[in-house]
Scaffold this motif. Structure first.
Motif, PDB file in Angstrom:
ATOM      1  N   SER A  99     -46.852 -58.586  70.231  1.00 46.56           N
ATOM      2  CA  SER A  99     -47.846 -59.411  70.911  1.00 46.56           C
ATOM      3  C   SER A  99     -48.743 -58.530  71.766  1.00 46.56           C
ATOM      4  O   SER A  99     -48.286 -57.556  72.367  1.00 46.56           O
ATOM      5  CB  SER A  99     -47.155 -60.469  71.774  1.00 46.56           C
ATOM      6  N   TRP A 100     -50.019 -58.897  71.843  1.00 46.73           N
ATOM      7  CA  TRP A 100     -50.959 -58.043  72.562  1.00 46.73           C
ATOM      8  C   TRP A 100     -50.685 -57.948  74.064  1.00 46.73           C
ATOM      9  O   TRP A 100     -50.913 -56.886  74.654  1.00 46.73           O
ATOM     10  CB  TRP A 100     -52.399 -58.487  72.302  1.00 46.73           C
ATOM     11  N   PRO A 101     -50.157 -58.997  74.755  1.00 50.42           N
ATOM     12  CA  PRO A 101     -49.853 -58.795  76.185  1.00 50.42           C
ATOM     13  C   PRO A 101     -48.787 -57.724  76.407  1.00 50.42           C
ATOM     14  O   PRO A 101     -48.910 -56.896  77.314  1.00 50.42           O
ATOM     15  CB  PRO A 101     -49.365 -60.173  76.636  1.00 50.42           C
ATOM     16  N   LYS A 102     -47.736 -57.730  75.554  1.00 55.08           N
ATOM     17  CA  LYS A 102     -46.688 -56.725  75.712  1.00 55.08           C
ATOM     18  C   LYS A 102     -47.203 -55.336  75.355  1.00 55.08           C
ATOM     19  O   LYS A 102     -46.857 -54.341  76.002  1.00 55.08           O
ATOM     20  CB  LYS A 102     -45.485 -57.080  74.850  1.00 55.08           C
ATOM     21  N   ALA A 103     -48.022 -55.262  74.319  1.00 50.53           N
ATOM     22  CA  ALA A 103     -48.593 -53.967  73.944  1.00 50.53           C
ATOM     23  C   ALA A 103     -49.484 -53.424  75.053  1.00 50.53           C
ATOM     24  O   ALA A 103     -49.479 -52.223  75.356  1.00 50.53           O
ATOM     25  CB  ALA A 103     -49.378 -54.106  72.642  1.00 50.53           C
ATOM     26  N   LEU A 104     -50.263 -54.310  75.695  1.00 49.61           N
ATOM     27  CA  LEU A 104     -51.125 -53.894  76.796  1.00 49.61           C
ATOM     28  C   LEU A 104     -50.297 -53.415  77.984  1.00 49.61           C
ATOM     29  O   LEU A 104     -50.619 -52.396  78.619  1.00 49.61           O
ATOM     30  CB  LEU A 104     -52.027 -55.059  77.216  1.00 49.61           C
ATOM     31  N   LEU A 105     -49.202 -54.138  78.276  1.00 51.08           N
ATOM     32  CA  LEU A 105     -48.338 -53.745  79.391  1.00 51.08           C
ATOM     33  C   LEU A 105     -47.696 -52.387  79.134  1.00 51.08           C
ATOM     34  O   LEU A 105     -47.606 -51.545  80.034  1.00 51.08           O
ATOM     35  CB  LEU A 105     -47.256 -54.807  79.605  1.00 51.08           C
ATOM     36  N   THR A 106     -47.272 -52.151  77.892  1.00 52.82           N
ATOM     37  CA  THR A 106     -46.684 -50.860  77.548  1.00 52.82           C
ATOM     38  C   THR A 106     -47.704 -49.735  77.697  1.00 52.82           C
ATOM     39  O   THR A 106     -47.401 -48.663  78.223  1.00 52.82           O
ATOM     40  CB  THR A 106     -46.157 -50.892  76.106  1.00 52.82           C
TER      41      THR A 106
END
Length: 702
Positions: A305-312
């Motif tokens: 998911s893009w929110p998790k990818a952004l957080l990483t």
């Protein structure tokens, strides 16, 4: 937030090991330091003042008040305490069931009891650090024994919600210890620290160097200066990363601290201090980093998911930014330059004392708020876990324990703010007055202390060393050589860790000033003139090696020398020395000078010790144990205990029953994963796979 059950167990085992070394090391020195014929008899410290028992225990908290009830004098009571402490610590180190709060409470009370009568020989920062760490171990130790639980969302299912909360205090203690140790080096205005030349003197002027210190001393000066820069980086800049939300930053901080402590252990005999600091660094670890369990060690796939990818991505960017800032700050503030012609790195301090003082005023209070925010986050996490506890009775029980431990954690944090703020007087004055009152009420219990090691570099013009000399006629003098401290220039430095020869340590401090600043030294002279064997064994454990073992010297005096490490081309000696001045005048028994000093320092025996019944079985047992152990040199005794622990742990590991179901569980987990994949594939095709889900359900219940 990853669980920290494995680091907590490592912490508890480490504290037990340090207690083991501390009690055993102290036990070997009790007769010479605190016995009736010792340098500073312990019985003088406990004088009943007509107060009630509980008032005496609160003002001077030591179990040795009760020694007469057992038919023991104070030194014998100290023998009993240290022996029991050694046995308890050994049990806690080897048996999971003994890593219980009550056991750690007994260990803490025993060491605090010894500390109260230890006088100057027990007033070291690491003794206070052990008491503070030992009290935290009482809170960290679980009330119930460790049990195996299933891994559920990064934590162990069935674990109590508050288990990680007291462990946060260990991280806060490590931060206070390291940050203060770095800051005081600069606030002391010591020219060697500011000039980055401290390590060019440290290795030869420290109290008890190791053989490796000789080799480290002869490293290039530019490398010494670069090492000082690294020390400032590790002790001042890195500690705030202990509270970083990114675990890789915390792990980096852990390895930096561990590296520093290991290097100190290699080059200096600092007893159990560095081992205890390494124990504190376990608070920076987590189960995911240490455990071999597949559920904890497996690497997660990249988030889809893009929110998790952004957080990483943001976490990685923040991590790289922190490393970049540390590198830039180090280069900028210490003027690092590469000299390509000589292949060296040049360094110098580019900031002033005023600038550093202003920086310290700016950051000290924010570090307090950093600790407060970190603790608040821990409390919120614990409350969230408590909300998720299932079952009314279990939630009620967990709530009671959470309330008690939460209150204790917050109270200890508030208490610790007072000694921590000593590094910056302005911040100290702005603290909440309630914290000052709370600290004042429990200060004598050593629950929180101020720290600051190697504040100033001593022996810049040469290592000062006191050398005792004895004579029968006052004309021909013979040097009295100690086992551990420098004396004979041809003898190599010893490796003693984790033993601390407390008399040798105090001899090092005595050499830094006049003998009147070390009143105990007069007591040492008196006992050697009297030929008291317990004190002689502090100088030479094998009495036959003591030059006056057949008959005490008639006269004693002390000279002050300056010592330096020998040059690499001098293969026959480790040291060379030069006489400086007389340290203690020539005296004999009954000499007016000696009598005046004894009277002035309160060391004169006003009354003989009270005789105890020779038929006391406990006293006879204690004497028998000491008779059996006295032939062993203290370092050998401690290394023997360590070797026995290692051997027993190896045997425990070899004889431990291995789970027979592990291979079956692995195959079952593979079938579960295969079933999940088949089920997901079938659902995507529009045909639900009821058979696979039905067959998987009962396995999940198992």
């Amino acid at each position: 937030m990853a669980s920290s059950r494995v680091p907590q167990q490592l912490f508890l085992q480490g504290v037990a090991a340090v207690y083991l070394f501390a009690f055993a090391s102290l036990y070997t020195q009790i007769p010479g330091l605190y016995g009736p014929e010792g340098i500073l008899p312990a019985r003088r410290t406990l004088r009943p003042q007509g107060k009630g028992l509980w008032q005496q225990l609160w003002e001077t908290p030591t179990l040795l008040w009760e020694a007469p009830r057992l038919g023991l004098d104070t030194a014998q009571g100290l023998d009993l305490l240290t022996l029991l402490g050694t046995v308890l610590a050994l049990g806690a180190l080897l048996l999971n069931s003994l890593r219980h709060p009550f056991v750690y409470l007994l260990l803490w009370v025993a060491y605090l009891s010894a500390y109260q009568v230890g006088q100057v020989f027990l007033y070291f920062q690491w003794d206070s650090l052990l008491l503070e760490t030992g009290f935290l171990a009482i809170l960290v130790a679980p009330l119930r024994g460790p049990s195996k639980h299933k891994i559920l969302q990064g934590r162990l299912a069935g674990a109590l919600p508050h288990e990680d909360l007291p462990f946060w205090l260990v991280r806060w203690l490590l931060f206070r210890l390291m940050f203060a140790s770095g800051v005081v080096k600069l606030t002391s205005r010591c020219p060697t620290w500011w000039g980055l030349t401290a390590l060019t003197y440290h290795y030869e002027t420290q109290c008890l160097p190791t053989p490796a210190a000789w080799f480290a001393h002869h490293l290039p000066v530019w490398l010494h200066k670069l090492s000082v820069v690294a020390t400032f980086l590790i002790e001042i800049a890195v500690p705030p990363l202990f509270f970083a939300p990114i675990r890789r930053l915390r792990l980096t901080a852990f390895y930096a601290q561990a590296l520093l402590q290991v290097l100190i252990i290699i080059t200096g005999n600092y007893n159990f201090f560095n081992l205890l600091t390494l124990v504190l660094t376990t608070a920076l670890l987590d189960d995911r980093h240490l455990s071999a369990e597949p559920g904890l060690r497996c690497h997660k796939k990249m988030p889809t998911s893009w929110p998790k990818a952004l957080l990483t991505a943001l976490s990685l960017l923040l991590e790289l930014t922190v490393y970049g800032l540390l590198a830039y700050g180090t280069v900028y503030y210490f003027g690092l330059e590469v000299d390509w012609q000589q292949h060296i790195i040049l360094s110098k301090t580019t900031f002033t004392f005023h600038q550093f003082s202003q920086w310290l005023k700016t950051v000290t209070l924010p570090t307090v708020w950093l600790g407060t925010a970190s603790l608040a986050w821990e409390l919120l996490v614990v409350l969230w876990r408590w909300i998720q506890v299932q079952g009314w009775s279990r939630k009620f029980s967990a709530g009671i324990q959470l309330s008690i431990l939460g209150t204790a954690t917050v109270a200890l944090f508030l208490i610790s703010l007072v000694p921590y703020s000593y590094v910056e007087p302005g911040t100290h004055g702005r603290l909440w007055t309630g914290a000052h009152r709370l600290f004042g009420s429990v200060e004598h219990l050593q629950l929180a202390n101020s720290y600051g090691l190697f504040r100033r570099m001593t022996g810049v013009g040469g290592r000062p060393e006191v050398v005792l000399e004895g004579s029968y006629d006052g004309q021909h003098w013979t040097e009295i050589e100690f086992m551990y401290k420098p004396g004979n220039v041809s003898r190599p430095p010893p490796f003693l860790t984790p033993h601390q020869p407390r008399l040798d340590w105090q001899m090092w401090f005595a050499a830094l000033g006049p003998h009147t600043h070390s009143p105990w030294f007069t007591g040492l002279v008196l006992r050697l003139l009297q030929g008291k064997e317990p004190v002689i064994r502090l100088v030479q454990s094998h009495v036959a090696n003591y030059p006056f073992h057949e008959r005490p010297p008639t006269y004693l005096r002390a000279q002050r020398y300056k010592y330096w490490f020998s040059k690499p081309e001098d293969q026959s000696r480790w040291w060379h020395r030069q006489w400086v001045e007389e340290f203690f005048p020539s005296v004999s028994l009954g000499d007016p000078t000696l009598e005046t000093l004894l009277q002035q320092f309160g060391l004169k025996d006003k009354s003989p010790p009270r005789a105890r019944s020779p038929s006391n079985g406990l006293a006879q047992t204690l004497n028998w144990v000491r008779t059996q152990l006295s032939p062993l040199e203290p370092p050998i005794l401690l290394w023997g205990l360590f070797g026995a622990v290692v051997a027993i742990r190896v045997v425990q590991t070899l004889l431990a029953p291995r789970p027979l179901q592990s291979s079956k569980q692995t195959r079952e987990e593979k079938r579960k994963q295969t079933s999940k994949k088949d089920s997901r594939a079938a659902s995507e095709q529009g045909a639900p796979n009821s058979n696979s889900s039905d067959s998987w359900a009962p396995r999940r219940k198992k």
